[in-house]
Design an enzyme around this catalytic site. Sequence first.
Site, short mmCIF file in Angstrom:
data_model
loop_
_atom_site.label_atom_id
_atom_site.label_comp_id
_atom_site.label_asym_id
_atom_site.label_seq_id
_atom_site.Cartn_x
_atom_site.Cartn_y
_atom_site.Cartn_z
N SER A 149 2.61 5.34 -3.56
CA SER A 149 3.00 6.34 -2.54
C SER A 149 4.46 6.09 -2.22
O SER A 149 4.95 4.95 -2.36
CB SER A 149 2.16 6.14 -1.28
OG SER A 149 2.78 6.73 -0.15
N TYR B 196 -1.78 0.49 5.00
CA TYR B 196 -1.78 1.43 3.87
C TYR B 196 -0.48 1.27 3.07
O TYR B 196 -0.50 1.14 1.83
CB TYR B 196 -1.91 2.85 4.40
CG TYR B 196 -1.79 3.95 3.37
CD1 TYR B 196 -2.91 4.41 2.67
CD2 TYR B 196 -0.57 4.54 3.09
CE1 TYR B 196 -2.80 5.42 1.73
CE2 TYR B 196 -0.44 5.55 2.15
CZ TYR B 196 -1.56 5.99 1.48
OH TYR B 196 -1.44 6.99 0.55
N1 LIG Z 1 -1.94 13.23 -0.14
C1 LIG Z 1 -0.83 12.50 0.05
O1 LIG Z 1 0.05 12.87 0.85
C2 LIG Z 1 -0.64 11.25 -0.73
C3 LIG Z 1 -1.66 10.62 -1.41
N2 LIG Z 1 -1.42 9.46 -2.08
C4 LIG Z 1 -2.48 8.77 -2.81
O2 LIG Z 1 -3.09 9.65 -3.72
C5 LIG Z 1 -4.42 9.20 -4.01
C6 LIG Z 1 -5.37 10.36 -3.92
O3 LIG Z 1 -5.44 10.73 -2.56
P1 LIG Z 1 -5.62 12.27 -2.08
O4 LIG Z 1 -6.14 13.08 -3.21
O5 LIG Z 1 -4.37 12.67 -1.41
O6 LIG Z 1 -6.68 12.06 -0.95
P2 LIG Z 1 -8.18 12.58 -0.80
O7 LIG Z 1 -8.63 12.03 0.51
O8 LIG Z 1 -8.24 14.04 -1.01
O9 LIG Z 1 -8.92 11.87 -2.01
C7 LIG Z 1 -9.23 10.50 -2.00
C8 LIG Z 1 -10.53 10.34 -2.76
O10 LIG Z 1 -10.82 8.93 -2.85
C9 LIG Z 1 -12.20 8.78 -2.61
N3 LIG Z 1 -12.43 7.40 -2.12
C10 LIG Z 1 -12.03 6.87 -0.98
N4 LIG Z 1 -12.43 5.60 -0.88
C11 LIG Z 1 -13.08 5.32 -2.02
C12 LIG Z 1 -13.72 4.17 -2.52
N5 LIG Z 1 -13.75 3.04 -1.81
N6 LIG Z 1 -14.28 4.22 -3.73
C13 LIG Z 1 -14.23 5.35 -4.46
N7 LIG Z 1 -13.64 6.50 -4.04
C14 LIG Z 1 -13.07 6.46 -2.83
C15 LIG Z 1 -12.55 9.82 -1.57
O11 LIG Z 1 -13.92 10.12 -1.56
C16 LIG Z 1 -11.72 11.01 -2.07
O12 LIG Z 1 -12.42 11.80 -3.00
C17 LIG Z 1 -4.69 8.06 -3.02
O13 LIG Z 1 -4.50 6.83 -3.68
C18 LIG Z 1 -3.61 8.26 -1.96
O14 LIG Z 1 -3.31 7.05 -1.31
C19 LIG Z 1 -0.17 8.91 -2.12
C20 LIG Z 1 0.86 9.49 -1.48
C21 LIG Z 1 0.73 10.71 -0.75
C1 LIG Z 2 -3.80 7.74 5.25
C2 LIG Z 2 -2.47 8.04 5.62
C3 LIG Z 2 -2.16 9.42 5.37
C4 LIG Z 2 -1.26 9.85 4.58
C5 LIG Z 2 -0.30 9.01 3.85
C6 LIG Z 2 0.02 9.69 2.59
O1 LIG Z 2 -1.10 9.64 1.77
C7 LIG Z 2 1.13 9.01 1.90
O2 LIG Z 2 0.92 8.05 1.19
C8 LIG Z 2 2.42 9.60 1.97
C9 LIG Z 2 3.16 9.77 3.05
C10 LIG Z 2 4.45 10.33 2.86
C11 LIG Z 2 5.36 10.45 3.83
C12 LIG Z 2 6.55 11.15 3.57
C13 LIG Z 2 7.66 11.17 4.25
C14 LIG Z 2 8.51 10.09 4.62
C15 LIG Z 2 9.56 10.33 5.39
C16 LIG Z 2 10.47 9.30 5.83
O3 LIG Z 2 11.73 9.87 6.02
C17 LIG Z 2 10.00 8.74 7.14
C18 LIG Z 2 10.09 7.26 7.17
C19 LIG Z 2 9.30 6.54 8.00
C20 LIG Z 2 8.31 7.17 8.87
C21 LIG Z 2 7.74 6.23 9.82
C22 LIG Z 2 6.31 6.51 10.07
O4 LIG Z 2 5.90 7.70 10.21
O5 LIG Z 2 5.57 5.53 10.15
#
Ligand SMILES: NC(=O)C1=CN([C@@H]2O[C@H](COP(=O)(O)OP(=O)(O)OC[C@H]3O[C@@H](n4cnc5c(N)ncnc54)[C@H](O)[C@@H]3O)[C@@H](O)[C@H]2O)C=CC1
Ligand SMILES: CC/C=C\C[C@H](O)C(=O)/C=C/C=C/C=C\C=C\[C@@H](O)C/C=C\CCC(=O)O
Length: 137
Positions: free
Chosen positions: A20, A33
């Site tokens: 991320s 996280y």
């Molecule tokens: N959506 C965002 O803004 C961002 C997401 N990510 C990462 O992308 C990946 C996918 O997340 P998203 O699709 O956004 O979220 P999401 O919440 O839509 O999908 C996450 C999936 O992981 C599954 N899951 C959660 N815990 C689990 C476990 N212990 N075992 C097996 N499956 C499990 C959930 O059931 C769900 O289907 C994650 O690793 C997340 O951290 C990274 C940066 C930004």
């Molecule tokens: C479970 C947590 C939910 C979402 C996190 C998400 O999945 C993730 O990994 C990505 C987040 C992305 C954030 C993007 C923007 C960042 C902007 C920066 O300019 C801000 C910097 C720090 C923010 C401080 C804070 O909010 O803690």
Amino acid sequence: MKYMSKVNGGRGGIIINTASITSETPFPTIPIYAATKAAVSHFSRSFGDPLYSGKSGVKVIAINPGLTDTQILKNIADYSLYDPDVKVAFDVMRTKVPTQKVNNMGVGLLQVLEKAESGSVWTIENDQPAKRCLNPA
Ligand SMILES: NC(=O)C1=CN([C@@H]2O[C@H](COP(=O)(O)OP(=O)(O)OC[C@H]3O[C@@H](n4cnc5c(N)ncnc54)[C@H](O)[C@@H]3O)[C@@H](O)[C@H]2O)C=CC1
Ligand SMILES: CC/C=C\C[C@H](O)C(=O)/C=C/C=C/C=C\C=C\[C@@H](O)C/C=C\CCC(=O)O
């Protein structure tokens, strides 16, 4: 890795680890996280080294998605330390940073699969093409 490695008769391949952009900067609203994502990114940089990939034929790469429109953004309370102000701070951050469509993750991932070296990390955010993330920048 055991089954993919050319050392064991496998065909090699590519492992993409999902980190991320929170792995690259302090992120107070989701500290645990963000720390786990920093570990994913760092592990990929180290384990993607040619020391391993040169023999195994398995590339190890990490991607750093920016804010992306999925369910996880609605579950912030499950990921943050308990503090009633944290969700407010996270929601304020979200008003300042664009959220990309999921589709851009697919497009960016294809770009990464085509050109990424083992051990590299790629940011995919703001509906833009994948961009290599250098550390230190
Ligand atoms: N959506 C965002 O803004 C961002 C997401 N990510 C990462 O992308 C990946 C996918 O997340 P998203 O699709 O956004 O979220 P999401 O919440 O839509 O999908 C996450 C999936 O992981 C599954 N899951 C959660 N815990 C689990 C476990 N212990 N075992 C097996 N499956 C499990 C959930 O059931 C769900 O289907 C994650 O690793 C997340 O951290 C990274 C940066 C930004
Ligand atoms: C479970 C947590 C939910 C979402 C996190 C998400 O999945 C993730 O990994 C990505 C987040 C992305 C954030 C993007 C923007 C960042 C902007 C920066 O300019 C801000 C910097 C720090 C923010 C401080 C804070 O909010 O803690």
